[in-house]
Design a protein around this motif. Structure first.
Motif, PDB file in Angstrom:
ATOM      1  N   TYR A  61     -12.566 -11.138  83.564  1.00  0.00           N
ATOM      2  CA  TYR A  61     -12.944  -9.823  84.365  1.00  0.00           C
ATOM      3  C   TYR A  61     -12.200  -9.957  85.624  1.00  0.00           C
ATOM      4  O   TYR A  61     -11.731  -8.645  85.964  1.00  0.00           O
ATOM      5  CB  TYR A  61     -14.470 -10.078  84.773  1.00  0.00           C
ATOM      6  CG  TYR A  61     -15.561  -9.482  83.660  1.00  0.00           C
ATOM      7  CD1 TYR A  61     -15.520  -8.283  83.315  1.00  0.00           C
ATOM      8  CD2 TYR A  61     -16.409 -10.486  83.236  1.00  0.00           C
ATOM      9  CE1 TYR A  61     -16.472  -7.996  82.427  1.00  0.00           C
ATOM     10  CE2 TYR A  61     -17.262 -10.281  82.246  1.00  0.00           C
ATOM     11  CZ  TYR A  61     -17.234  -8.760  81.765  1.00  0.00           C
ATOM     12  OH  TYR A  61     -18.277  -8.387  80.845  1.00  0.00           O
TER      13      TYR A  61
ATOM     14  N   LYS B  82     -16.836  -0.551  78.563  1.00  0.00           N
ATOM     15  CA  LYS B  82     -17.490  -0.322  77.263  1.00  0.00           C
ATOM     16  C   LYS B  82     -18.853   0.022  76.749  1.00  0.00           C
ATOM     17  O   LYS B  82     -19.529  -0.354  77.871  1.00  0.00           O
ATOM     18  CB  LYS B  82     -16.839  -1.384  76.199  1.00  0.00           C
ATOM     19  CG  LYS B  82     -17.084  -2.624  76.668  1.00  0.00           C
ATOM     20  CD  LYS B  82     -18.518  -3.199  76.627  1.00  0.00           C
ATOM     21  CE  LYS B  82     -19.705  -3.141  75.569  1.00  0.00           C
ATOM     22  NZ  LYS B  82     -20.937  -3.668  75.849  1.00  0.00           N
TER      23      LYS B  82
ATOM     24  N   TYR C 109     -25.639 -17.876  75.948  1.00  0.00           N
ATOM     25  CA  TYR C 109     -24.511 -16.842  75.475  1.00  0.00           C
ATOM     26  C   TYR C 109     -23.339 -17.527  75.049  1.00  0.00           C
ATOM     27  O   TYR C 109     -22.852 -18.336  75.567  1.00  0.00           O
ATOM     28  CB  TYR C 109     -24.061 -16.104  76.635  1.00  0.00           C
ATOM     29  CG  TYR C 109     -23.020 -15.072  76.406  1.00  0.00           C
ATOM     30  CD1 TYR C 109     -23.444 -13.537  75.767  1.00  0.00           C
ATOM     31  CD2 TYR C 109     -21.825 -15.265  76.620  1.00  0.00           C
ATOM     32  CE1 TYR C 109     -22.368 -12.760  75.427  1.00  0.00           C
ATOM     33  CE2 TYR C 109     -21.023 -14.265  76.387  1.00  0.00           C
ATOM     34  CZ  TYR C 109     -21.374 -12.975  75.710  1.00  0.00           C
ATOM     35  OH  TYR C 109     -20.387 -11.990  75.700  1.00  0.00           O
TER      36      TYR C 109
ATOM     37  N   ASN D 152     -23.258  -1.739  71.020  1.00  0.00           N
ATOM     38  CA  ASN D 152     -22.994  -2.247  72.376  1.00  0.00           C
ATOM     39  C   ASN D 152     -22.317  -3.683  72.358  1.00  0.00           C
ATOM     40  O   ASN D 152     -21.702  -4.025  73.202  1.00  0.00           O
ATOM     41  CB  ASN D 152     -24.322  -2.199  72.915  1.00  0.00           C
ATOM     42  CG  ASN D 152     -24.371  -2.745  74.353  1.00  0.00           C
ATOM     43  OD1 ASN D 152     -24.292  -3.812  74.999  1.00  0.00           O
ATOM     44  ND2 ASN D 152     -24.259  -1.729  75.312  1.00  0.00           N
ATOM     45  N   SER D 153     -22.604  -4.507  71.397  1.00  0.00           N
ATOM     46  CA  SER D 153     -22.077  -5.797  71.385  1.00  0.00           C
ATOM     47  C   SER D 153     -20.934  -6.021  70.218  1.00  0.00           C
ATOM     48  O   SER D 153     -19.827  -6.602  70.842  1.00  0.00           O
ATOM     49  CB  SER D 153     -23.181  -6.842  70.718  1.00  0.00           C
ATOM     50  OG  SER D 153     -24.171  -6.913  71.827  1.00  0.00           O
TER      51      SER D 153
ATOM     52  N   MET E 299     -12.954  -6.572  78.310  1.00  0.00           N
ATOM     53  CA  MET E 299     -12.255  -7.630  79.132  1.00  0.00           C
ATOM     54  C   MET E 299     -11.746  -8.721  78.495  1.00  0.00           C
ATOM     55  O   MET E 299     -10.927  -9.612  78.819  1.00  0.00           O
ATOM     56  CB  MET E 299     -13.232  -7.994  80.385  1.00  0.00           C
ATOM     57  CG  MET E 299     -14.570  -8.794  79.915  1.00  0.00           C
ATOM     58  SD  MET E 299     -15.353  -8.061  78.550  1.00  0.00           S
ATOM     59  CE  MET E 299     -16.525  -9.556  78.030  1.00  0.00           C
ATOM     60  N   ARG E 300     -12.150  -9.083  77.191  1.00  0.00           N
ATOM     61  CA  ARG E 300     -11.734 -10.012  76.243  1.00  0.00           C
ATOM     62  C   ARG E 300     -10.312  -9.930  76.213  1.00  0.00           C
ATOM     63  O   ARG E 300      -9.660 -11.306  75.818  1.00  0.00           O
ATOM     64  CB  ARG E 300     -12.370 -10.138  75.197  1.00  0.00           C
ATOM     65  CG  ARG E 300     -13.970 -10.147  75.006  1.00  0.00           C
ATOM     66  CD  ARG E 300     -14.337 -10.493  73.823  1.00  0.00           C
ATOM     67  NE  ARG E 300     -15.930 -10.834  73.663  1.00  0.00           N
ATOM     68  CZ  ARG E 300     -16.477 -10.808  72.542  1.00  0.00           C
ATOM     69  NH1 ARG E 300     -15.866 -10.978  71.406  1.00  0.00           N
ATOM     70  NH2 ARG E 300     -18.084 -10.873  72.515  1.00  0.00           N
TER      71      ARG E 300
ATOM     72  N   ASN F 236     -26.118 -13.664  72.005  1.00  0.00           N
ATOM     73  CA  ASN F 236     -26.693 -13.314  73.196  1.00  0.00           C
ATOM     74  C   ASN F 236     -27.893 -14.466  73.537  1.00  0.00           C
ATOM     75  O   ASN F 236     -28.396 -14.829  72.394  1.00  0.00           O
ATOM     76  CB  ASN F 236     -27.321 -12.224  73.599  1.00  0.00           C
ATOM     77  CG  ASN F 236     -25.930 -11.319  73.717  1.00  0.00           C
ATOM     78  OD1 ASN F 236     -25.017 -11.415  73.137  1.00  0.00           O
ATOM     79  ND2 ASN F 236     -25.960 -10.365  74.748  1.00  0.00           N
TER      80      ASN F 236
ATOM     81  N   HIS G  90     -16.937  -4.992  70.948  1.00  0.00           N
ATOM     82  CA  HIS G  90     -16.109  -6.147  71.605  1.00  0.00           C
ATOM     83  C   HIS G  90     -15.274  -6.909  70.514  1.00  0.00           C
ATOM     84  O   HIS G  90     -14.014  -6.809  70.510  1.00  0.00           O
ATOM     85  CB  HIS G  90     -16.903  -7.290  72.163  1.00  0.00           C
ATOM     86  CG  HIS G  90     -17.190  -6.801  73.650  1.00  0.00           C
ATOM     87  ND1 HIS G  90     -16.321  -6.702  74.793  1.00  0.00           N
ATOM     88  CD2 HIS G  90     -18.535  -6.868  74.341  1.00  0.00           C
ATOM     89  CE1 HIS G  90     -16.852  -6.532  75.726  1.00  0.00           C
ATOM     90  NE2 HIS G  90     -18.245  -6.654  75.509  1.00  0.00           N
TER      91      HIS G  90
ATOM     92  N   HIS H  83     -20.816 -13.888  68.073  1.00  0.00           N
ATOM     93  CA  HIS H  83     -21.075 -13.245  69.257  1.00  0.00           C
ATOM     94  C   HIS H  83     -22.806 -13.418  69.378  1.00  0.00           C
ATOM     95  O   HIS H  83     -23.576 -12.745  68.737  1.00  0.00           O
ATOM     96  CB  HIS H  83     -21.045 -11.763  69.179  1.00  0.00           C
ATOM     97  CG  HIS H  83     -20.937 -10.990  70.309  1.00  0.00           C
ATOM     98  ND1 HIS H  83     -20.155  -9.922  70.681  1.00  0.00           N
ATOM     99  CD2 HIS H  83     -21.973 -11.408  71.454  1.00  0.00           C
ATOM    100  CE1 HIS H  83     -20.679  -9.331  71.829  1.00  0.00           C
ATOM    101  NE2 HIS H  83     -21.495 -10.289  72.321  1.00  0.00           N
TER     102      HIS H  83
ATOM    103  N   TRP I 141     -22.296 -13.085  79.685  1.00  0.00           N
ATOM    104  CA  TRP I 141     -20.930 -12.793  79.560  1.00  0.00           C
ATOM    105  C   TRP I 141     -20.341 -12.694  80.892  1.00  0.00           C
ATOM    106  O   TRP I 141     -19.164 -13.247  80.992  1.00  0.00           O
ATOM    107  CB  TRP I 141     -20.797 -11.320  78.915  1.00  0.00           C
ATOM    108  CG  TRP I 141     -21.348 -10.377  79.495  1.00  0.00           C
ATOM    109  CD1 TRP I 141     -21.086  -9.587  80.294  1.00  0.00           C
ATOM    110  CD2 TRP I 141     -22.953 -10.043  79.172  1.00  0.00           C
ATOM    111  NE1 TRP I 141     -22.200  -8.556  80.757  1.00  0.00           N
ATOM    112  CE2 TRP I 141     -23.293  -8.774  80.226  1.00  0.00           C
ATOM    113  CE3 TRP I 141     -23.943 -10.549  78.404  1.00  0.00           C
ATOM    114  CZ2 TRP I 141     -24.604  -8.234  80.024  1.00  0.00           C
ATOM    115  CZ3 TRP I 141     -25.333  -9.839  78.336  1.00  0.00           C
ATOM    116  CH2 TRP I 141     -25.542  -8.807  78.943  1.00  0.00           C
TER     117      TRP I 141
END
Ligand code: ISE
Length: 334
Positions: free
Chosen positions: A275, A94, A230, A169-170, A123-124, A154, A173, A152, A267
């Motif tokens: 994953y 993604k 994270y 980017n984040s 992948m979630r 980081n 998800h 979420h 992550w």
């Protein structure tokens, strides 16, 4: 059957995909890699696979059956289109594309190819917690869903990431996982900025609020500079109870005057199982199964919603999300 994989991009995600393909997935073999940094490609290739200088060359390599794309975001769409043109299944990280035209062209190319070739690396969807939430919503075991609260965080984001990029980017998800858990599209979105952390004055932590078609409210805190680690949390609130993700590792420690769980640093650790399952199920799909991850249509809707969120961030207004009807091609995939 053995699926021979070619990997484009050997950075953090690419090298993790390589590790998983080699150690965890029966029926998969990594045979070729590419990275613009030759030394990095060489480290991932070891002495066991070919190195291509050019990603397009890797995609058309006759000894490669399927592609994993983990190169920089801007390359995702052109390379996914190249894989479709070569008739090869592709698992692309993604976000699927950098803009909506690119995203739509992937959907159109896949439909023209006449079979599903694309899975997006959200992948979630393979995380057991989110899966349990989706199952509960589908079965109605806790009544109707009312809220989905998402956090979420980081540890420390890269300097180049602006508030805009946080969405693309984040938070993308959460856009995807909310559609997955709740089984419906979003109707509108707004985004509120918090003040900047002194640790990262060049961007602001964001609160995105999405409303689904049926009126479920989805809150998303996106904070790239939480320092302590994270941290992805989620709570689904329904009429008769709630379900929360359990982000803890299986062991708890008492040490140095504190009692608790370690927090993951990124992550790759937090979603290690997801994953692995993502690649395992991708290989199973190529062996006659069904694709279980996000489709190109899901990738397109995620990009479209992220764009609406970006407009909401810039204008301070509530923006309608208009994804249009899902093409019949994707309805048939289930
Ligand atoms: C990163 O690119 C990812 O894909 C991670 O899953 C996400 O949690 C992180 O915020 C992104 O920067």
């Amino acid at each position: 059957m053995t699926v021979r994989f070619g990997l484009v991009g050997c950075g953090v995600m690419g090298s993790d995909h390589a590790r998983i393909l080699r150690s965890d997935i029966a029926g998969a073999e990594l045979v070729a890699v590419q990275d613009k940094d030759w030394g990095r490609a060489k480290r991932v290739a070891g002495d066991r696979c070919r190195i291509h200088a050019d990603p397009e060359q890797l995609i058309v390599d006759p000894g490669v059956d399927a592609i994993v794309i983990a190169s920089p975001d801007a390359t995702h769409a052109p390379l996914t289109l190249a894989a479709i043109a070569a008739g090869k299944p592709v698992l692309c990280e993604k976000p699927m594309a950098s803009n909506l035209d690119e995203a739509r062209s992937i959907v159109d190319a896949e439909i023209a190819a006449g079979r599903q070739l694309v899975q997006i690396g959200f992948m979630r969807r393979f995380d057991p917690g989110y899966r349990a939430m989706r199952a509960a919503v589908k079965a109605g075991t806790l009544g109707n869903p009312l809220f989905l609260h998402c956090i979420h965080r980081n540890a420390v984001g890269p300097d180049y990431v602006t508030s805009d990029l946080v969405l693309a980017n984040s938070s993308v998800h959460e856009i995807d996982i909310s559609r997955y858990v709740l089984g419906e599209d979003h109707a509108r979105v707004r985004v509120i900025r918090a003040r900047s952390s002194r640790k990262a004055p060049n961007r602001q932590p964001l609160m995105m609020v999405l409303e689904t078609m049926s009126g479920v409210v989805v809150s998303v805190e996106a904070f790239l500079d939480a320092q302590y680690g994270y941290d992805v949390q989620g709570e689904l609130v329904c009429e008769e109870g709630t379900l929360s993700l359990d982000p803890h590792p299986p062991v708890r420690s008492r040490v140095g005057g504190s009692d608790g769980h370690a927090v993951e640093t990124d992550w790759v650790g937090r979603f290690a199982d997801a994953y692995r399952c993502q690649l395992r199920d991708f290989v199973a799909a190529l062996d006659g199964g069904r694709f279980l991850g996000s489709s190109a249509w899901d990738g397109y809707v995620a990009s479209l919603t992220a764009e609406a969120a970006l407009r909401a961030l810039r204008t301070g207004e509530t923006i309608a999300v208009e994804s249009g009807d899902r093409p019949a091609f994707y309805d048939a995939l289930g």
